[in-house]
Scaffold this active site. Structure first.
Site, mmCIF file in Angstrom:
data_model
loop_
_atom_site.group_PDB
_atom_site.id
_atom_site.type_symbol
_atom_site.label_atom_id
_atom_site.label_comp_id
_atom_site.label_asym_id
_atom_site.label_seq_id
_atom_site.Cartn_x
_atom_site.Cartn_y
_atom_site.Cartn_z
ATOM 1 C CB CYS A 85 -0.945 0.004 1.198
ATOM 2 S SG CYS A 85 -2.160 -1.329 1.167
ATOM 3 C CB CYS A 210 -13.278 -2.039 6.281
ATOM 4 S SG CYS A 210 -13.584 -3.263 7.575
ATOM 5 C CB SER A 211 -10.121 1.779 3.582
ATOM 6 O OG SER A 211 -9.323 0.626 3.363
ATOM 7 C CG HIS A 340 -6.465 1.806 -0.015
ATOM 8 N ND1 HIS A 340 -5.283 2.401 -0.444
ATOM 9 C CD2 HIS A 340 -6.086 0.667 0.633
ATOM 10 C CE1 HIS A 340 -4.255 1.661 -0.065
ATOM 11 N NE2 HIS A 340 -4.717 0.601 0.581
#
Length: 400
Positions: A85, A210-211, A340
């Site tokens: 990430c 949660c993203s 994301h």
């Protein structure tokens, strides 16, 4: 761990960022073109003037051809990088070092990811073959990060309901910030009640802890600091770049207790040394951090030195990290609300720093910020990489 750093040797003179979200009608190439074009709009430069490129993507392209084909670049070096990430940040870090070394005058860092078309859900992923001795690969990301919550409560004697309130506040805050961001994947505020009643994913993590899974791209145009004002009257200057990859033994280490990311601590310490920061909670104007899950942001506040150990949950509930708090965190919505797309997230964080330090953030603009921190985390608790940057609106006295 220590590095000499390149403080005030390079500057960002242009940035671009696409909308993040479920962009079914746009390809990775479309997103690259959009982000790159934004980064040179209003800058007296053509793509032919860019000496080299760094492209960050986890799985939306192989080799530099992913970028050169999209942009029609003629025979320029394009380096494709990947670091979980932290991929977008890694593209930026390497591009900055190339300019600071004197190898190039003008470079570009680009990050892109098309996750929705791939069927990626955020739960399962394809890992390289192994001998089965890497236990962190045997659980989903939500399951791995859900362990932060009970571990933190146990170590610091935090009541489970109080921790739940703090996690809810992180989600509420970041969705509220994202509602002010026209490029965010999720642009609606979410009530605390809705957050707490959402279906669970792992442990006590609900859907809003949660993203999201997103498509998107972002880019940065980078030059030598002494040349910055040739391109814009409001450049931003790189003060620190720090990356740490851990030994990945946390899942097997009896001393690892899931209440910290040692890689974050090390990369933050290195970045603060480079930038001359001795009191991050007072000297940093705002921060964009890797809020992949709500307890992650709480732990990061301590690892980055914004809160004392065991007290971040209290600071969260006190509003310290809200948009109008003493140290705003994730004022563009963060991963939770902005989205994301893995290869683009690090550069997206820098994009918010670019807007804020130039006074161009619109409804979410802060009052005269001077220093911004961005942070990326890749991997799992006990086995990850961490990136920290510090960027500012002014050159330090006596520098180029």
């Amino acid at each position: 761990m220590s590095s000499r750093g390149i403080s005030d040797k390079v500057a960002i003179v242009g940035m671009g960022c696409t909308n993040f979200g479920e962009l079914w009608d746009r390809s990775a190439e479309d997103l690259v073109i959009d982000a790159v074009q934004q980064s040179i709009d209003g800058v007296p430069i053509e793509l032919d003037d860019v000496d080299a490129y760094w492209l960050g993507t986890l799985g939306s392209g192989q080799s530099g051809l992913t970028l050169s084909r999209a942009l029609g670049i003629d025979y320029r070096p394009v380096t494709r990088v990947e670091n979980y990430c932290a991929t977008g940040s890694e593209a930026f870090r390497n591009a900055c070092y190339a300019v600071a070394s004197g190898a190039y005058d003008t470079v570009m860092a680009v990050g892109v990811e098309k996750l929705k078309d791939s069927g990626f859900s955020g739960l399962l992923r394809s890992d390289p073959p192994s001998d089965g001795t890497a236990p962190e690969l045997s659980v989903t990301a939500p399951a791995a990060f859900s362990m932060l919550d009970p571990a933190y409560c146990a170590k610091y004697g935090v009541d489970a309901d109080s921790m739940r309130d703090a996690m809810t506040h992180v989600a509420w805050k970041n969705h509220r910030n994202g509602a002010r961001n026209a490029k965010a994947q999720f642009q609606s505020e979410v009530s605390r009640e809705k957050i707490e009643k959402a279906p669970t994913v792992a442990g006590r993590l609900g859907v809003f802890d949660c993203s999201g899974v997103s498509d998107g791209a972002a880019s940065a145009l980078i030059v030598r600091a002494e040349d910055a004002y040739k391109y814009t009257d409001r450049p931003i200057f790189v003060k620190a770049l720090a990356l740490a990859a851990g030994p990945a033994r946390g899942a097997m280490d009896p001393d690892y207790d899931f209440t910290t990311f040692p890689e974050v601590v090390r990369s933050a310490e290195d970045a603060y040394r480079q930038a001359g920061i001795t009191s991050p909670s007072e000297q940093i104007s705002f921060a964009e951090v890797h809020d992949c899950f709500t307890p992650t942001e709480i732990v990061l506040m301590e690892d980055l030195g914004f809160s004392p150990r065991g007290l971040a949950w209290k600071d969260v509930l006190a509003g310290t990290f809200d948009h109008d708090g003493a140290l705003p965190v994730n004022i563009d919505g963060g991963l939770k609300s902005f989205g994301h797309p893995v290869g683009a997230s690090g550069l997206r964080m820098l994009y918010e720093a670019w807007l804020q330090l130039r006074g161009e953030a619109g409804a979410r603009q802060l009052d005269e910020p001077e220093l911004a921190l961005t942070h990326n985390l890749g991997g799992r608790p006990g086995a990850c990489v961490s990136f920290v940057s510090v960027v500012g609106s002014h050159l330090d006295s006596g520098t180029a």
